[in-house]
Design an enzyme around this catalytic site. Structure first.
Site, PDB file in Angstrom:
ATOM      1  N   MET A   1      14.029 -74.978   4.220  1.00  0.00           N
ATOM      2  CA  MET A   1      15.469 -75.181   4.306  1.00  0.00           C
ATOM      3  C   MET A   1      15.975 -74.819   5.695  1.00  0.00           C
ATOM      4  O   MET A   1      15.587 -73.801   6.272  1.00  0.00           O
ATOM      5  CB  MET A   1      16.187 -74.333   3.254  1.00  0.00           C
ATOM      6  CG  MET A   1      15.922 -74.762   1.829  1.00  0.00           C
ATOM      7  SD  MET A   1      16.527 -76.419   1.469  1.00  0.00           S
ATOM      8  CE  MET A   1      18.304 -76.188   1.651  1.00  0.00           C
TER       9      MET A   1
ATOM     10  N   GLN B   1      11.192 -83.545  -1.026  1.00  0.00           N
ATOM     11  CA  GLN B   1      11.169 -82.476  -2.020  1.00  0.00           C
ATOM     12  C   GLN B   1      12.513 -82.402  -2.730  1.00  0.00           C
ATOM     13  O   GLN B   1      13.567 -82.294  -2.088  1.00  0.00           O
ATOM     14  CB  GLN B   1      10.858 -81.112  -1.415  1.00  0.00           C
ATOM     15  CG  GLN B   1      10.668 -80.070  -2.532  1.00  0.00           C
ATOM     16  CD  GLN B   1      10.427 -78.670  -2.033  1.00  0.00           C
ATOM     17  OE1 GLN B   1      11.315 -78.063  -1.445  1.00  0.00           O
ATOM     18  NE2 GLN B   1       9.240 -78.135  -2.292  1.00  0.00           N
TER      19      GLN B   1
ATOM     20  N   CYS C   1      11.161 -71.972  -5.012  1.00  0.00           N
ATOM     21  CA  CYS C   1      12.199 -71.316  -4.219  1.00  0.00           C
ATOM     22  C   CYS C   1      12.881 -70.219  -5.026  1.00  0.00           C
ATOM     23  O   CYS C   1      13.330 -70.455  -6.148  1.00  0.00           O
ATOM     24  CB  CYS C   1      13.231 -72.331  -3.756  1.00  0.00           C
ATOM     25  SG  CYS C   1      14.542 -71.614  -2.735  1.00  0.00           S
TER      26      CYS C   1
ATOM     27  N   LYS D   1       5.306 -78.181  -6.287  1.00  0.00           N
ATOM     28  CA  LYS D   1       5.025 -76.996  -5.474  1.00  0.00           C
ATOM     29  C   LYS D   1       5.544 -75.784  -6.230  1.00  0.00           C
ATOM     30  O   LYS D   1       6.721 -75.729  -6.601  1.00  0.00           O
ATOM     31  CB  LYS D   1       5.698 -77.086  -4.103  1.00  0.00           C
ATOM     32  CG  LYS D   1       5.334 -75.924  -3.165  1.00  0.00           C
ATOM     33  CD  LYS D   1       5.896 -76.153  -1.760  1.00  0.00           C
ATOM     34  CE  LYS D   1       5.387 -75.080  -0.797  1.00  0.00           C
ATOM     35  NZ  LYS D   1       5.928 -73.750  -1.068  1.00  0.00           N
TER      36      LYS D   1
ATOM     37  N   GLY E   1       0.978 -70.145   1.790  1.00  0.00           N
ATOM     38  CA  GLY E   1       1.391 -68.750   1.790  1.00  0.00           C
ATOM     39  C   GLY E   1       0.615 -67.897   2.764  1.00  0.00           C
ATOM     40  O   GLY E   1      -0.601 -67.711   2.597  1.00  0.00           O
ATOM     41  N   GLY E   2       1.278 -67.389   3.794  1.00  0.00           N
ATOM     42  CA  GLY E   2       0.673 -66.419   4.698  1.00  0.00           C
ATOM     43  C   GLY E   2      -0.409 -66.954   5.614  1.00  0.00           C
ATOM     44  O   GLY E   2      -1.139 -66.172   6.221  1.00  0.00           O
TER      45      GLY E   2
ATOM     46  N   GLY F   1       3.727 -73.103   6.599  1.00  0.00           N
ATOM     47  CA  GLY F   1       5.175 -73.102   6.694  1.00  0.00           C
ATOM     48  C   GLY F   1       5.652 -72.478   7.987  1.00  0.00           C
ATOM     49  O   GLY F   1       5.695 -73.109   9.035  1.00  0.00           O
ATOM     50  N   ARG F   2       5.999 -71.193   7.918  1.00  0.00           N
ATOM     51  CA  ARG F   2       6.630 -70.542   9.074  1.00  0.00           C
ATOM     52  C   ARG F   2       5.762 -70.564  10.321  1.00  0.00           C
ATOM     53  O   ARG F   2       6.267 -70.723  11.437  1.00  0.00           O
ATOM     54  CB  ARG F   2       6.989 -69.103   8.705  1.00  0.00           C
ATOM     55  CG  ARG F   2       8.220 -68.989   7.819  1.00  0.00           C
ATOM     56  CD  ARG F   2       8.389 -67.575   7.308  1.00  0.00           C
ATOM     57  NE  ARG F   2       7.289 -67.204   6.422  1.00  0.00           N
ATOM     58  CZ  ARG F   2       6.929 -65.962   6.150  1.00  0.00           C
ATOM     59  NH1 ARG F   2       7.565 -64.952   6.738  1.00  0.00           N
ATOM     60  NH2 ARG F   2       5.954 -65.708   5.305  1.00  0.00           N
TER      61      ARG F   2
END
Length: 339
Positions: free
Chosen positions: A15, A66, A96, A135, A208-209, A234-235
């Protein structure tokens, strides 16, 4: 069952981050990754400004939309609309943890309602011809991740789900913020491998991570005879987008689209010029580039110039060119190693 080669690596829906300008930037760094939109609610798709929410350029593909929602009929209608826009996949958000999605009865709270998720998947599968995926998390709050993830997987696979992308953490809906939910609950990668063992024919990706393409490649190696189908970043992919230059060489055995990050950014100049001509702002693109060139001489000056000048009315490509000229020319080590 549909298998995208691009499921081998994807950039997570995020987002406020993975908008169309971000996706075009990421595509300049990897031609093979599957990209995702930000989560968009079924209500926004059905009643909102569709072109602004769903419009994209063909260069962004392969691209998945999504959706956030829980009512089967609304999900089916939204999926049809997304298919009409040309998306390659519809993904349902069951991960989320924000208060807003909980209030709307979608996102991670749906881990507690696998039958409802299955009805939504079945409705979307009946409405569209493109793959429908989910997801999710491994569980929420006090759920047992073994039971919770299996129950969800059983339900959605029976409904025709084409793939599962699993964020390998629980989501704590009470007591942790969305930001804390991305870091505090412990990662359990082994749980995702156990899911894949149970569903050998279901494409399963892990999320994740994951902080590097090297780590992503390691997670795609067999573990106790089980091999996952894909990895989602992701990040790390957003905050250090330069690492995406290593995706095609290290994970697909193909050359990166450009030799280095500067060349990738310069390839976007025509798209940025067209965006500016339509009244857009330079910062619509450059805000996604602030993580480039980590540790490189001039990187701080690059970020400062784009942060200060990019959002200003009338800022043009001269600002981006000047920022690039502040940075040293060393190539990313991962790309050099893969070349």
């Amino acid at each position: 069952m549909t298998r995208f080669r691009s499921h081998r690596f994807s950039v997570a829906p995020m987002m406020d981050w993975t908008d169309r300008h971000c996706r075009l930037f990421h595509r300049a760094l990897t031609s093979q990754a599957l990209l995702y939109t930000e989560m968009v609610t079924t209500g926004a798709v059905r009643f909102g400004p569709r072109e602004r929410l769903l419009g994209f350029s063909s260069e962004e593909r392969p691209l998945a939309a999504q959706l956030g929602g829980s009512e089967p009929e609304e999900l089916a209608e939204a999926a049809r609309i997304c298919e009409g826009f040309g998306y390659d996949e519809i993904n349902l958000n069951v991960g989320c943890p924000s208060d807003r999605v909980q209030d709307g009865r979608f996102g991670a709270c749906l881990m507690a309602e696998p039958d409802r998720v299955a009805r939504g998947v079945a409705a979307m599968k009946a409405a569209v011809s493109i793959p429908v995926t989910v997801k999710c998390r491994i569980g929420i709050d006090d759920q047992d991740p073994e039971e919770a993830l299996d129950r969800l997987a059983d339900a959605v696979v029976a409904a025709g789900c084409d793939a599962l992308i699993v964020h390998a953490r629980k989501a704590w809906l009470k007591g942790l913020s969305p930001k804390e939910n991305r870091d505090v609950p412990p990662l359990d990668y082994d749980r995702v491998f156990r899911l894949k063992r149970r569903f050998p024919d279901l494409p399963v990706s892990i999320n994740g991570g994951i902080g590097s393409i090297e780590q992503a490649r390691a997670l795609l190696e067999p573990r106790d005879g089980v091999t996952l189908d894909g990895v989602m970043l992701g990040r790390a992919a957003y905050q250090n987008a330069e690492l995406l230059l290593a995706v095609d060489p290290l994970l697909f055995g193909e050359a990166a689209p450009h030799a280095d990050a500067r060349a990738a950014v310069e390839s976007l100049f025509p798209a940025i010029e067209a965006h500016l001509a339509r009244g857009g702002r330079l910062s619509n693109f450059t805000r996604h580039m602030l993580g480039l060139f980590p540790g490189r001489p001039g990187a701080r000056a690059f970020r400062r110039l784009l942060s200060e000048e990019g959002p200003k009315a009338g800022a043009g490509l001269d600002v981006l060119r000047a920022a690039l000229d502040l940075v040293g020319d060393a190539r990313p080590s991962a790309v050099a190693a893969a070349a």
